[in-house]
Design a protein around this motif. Structure first.
Motif, short mmCIF file in Angstrom:
data_model
loop_
_atom_site.label_atom_id
_atom_site.label_comp_id
_atom_site.label_asym_id
_atom_site.label_seq_id
_atom_site.Cartn_x
_atom_site.Cartn_y
_atom_site.Cartn_z
N ASP A 77 2.27 5.78 -13.38
CA ASP A 77 1.50 5.51 -14.26
C ASP A 77 0.92 6.55 -15.16
N LYS A 78 1.02 8.29 -14.38
CA LYS A 78 1.12 9.74 -15.21
C LYS A 78 2.43 8.99 -15.91
N LYS B 124 1.46 3.36 -3.67
CA LYS B 124 1.06 3.43 -4.14
C LYS B 124 0.51 5.03 -5.07
N HIS B 125 1.56 6.13 -4.06
CA HIS B 125 1.86 7.45 -4.78
C HIS B 125 3.00 6.68 -5.87
N TYR B 126 3.78 6.08 -4.81
CA TYR B 126 5.50 6.05 -6.52
C TYR B 126 4.32 5.70 -7.50
N ASN C 139 1.08 5.62 -8.51
CA ASN C 139 0.48 6.48 -9.80
C ASN C 139 1.16 7.42 -10.18
N VAL C 140 2.34 8.26 -9.66
CA VAL C 140 3.87 9.20 -10.56
C VAL C 140 3.42 7.98 -11.86
N TYR D 219 0.82 -1.12 0.08
CA TYR D 219 0.15 0.08 0.45
C TYR D 219 0.84 0.96 -0.07
N GLY D 220 2.13 1.44 0.61
CA GLY D 220 2.91 2.28 0.86
C GLY D 220 3.53 2.74 -0.78
#
Length: 87
Positions: free
Chosen positions: A37-38, A30-32, A34-35, A27-28
């Motif tokens: 993926d963008k 997730k932010h990485y 998402n970046v 879960y940690g």
């Protein structure tokens, strides 16, 4: 993450705690993710723009597309590295 949301809404704290113990490290990420993926989406848009370009020469297109492909491979390798780090 959908399963986590269901556990949070139902208020089943015991199952939520167990889920977070098992999957908390991922879960940690997730932010990485998402970046990354963008960034991948931006690279795909660049690929489409280059492919559709009528002003670029074939050699210039190939060079630009190869550079984008190299960046995509680097991002994919980063995902694998992050996942191994959090396992």
């Amino acid at each position: 993450m959908l399963f986590r949301s269901v556990l949070e809404r139902t208020g089943n704290n015991a199952d939520l705690k167990e889920y977070l113990e098992q999957h908390g490290k991922l879960y940690g990420l997730k932010h990485y993710i998402n970046v990354i993926d963008k960034n991948m989406k931006q690279l795909r848009q660049m690929q489409m723009a280059i492919t559709a370009s009528t002003t670029m020469s074939a050699d210039a297109k190939r060079e630009a597309l190869d550079a984008i492909h190299d960046r995509q491979l680097a991002l994919t390798a980063r995902i694998k590295m992050l996942r191994k780090q959090y396992e």
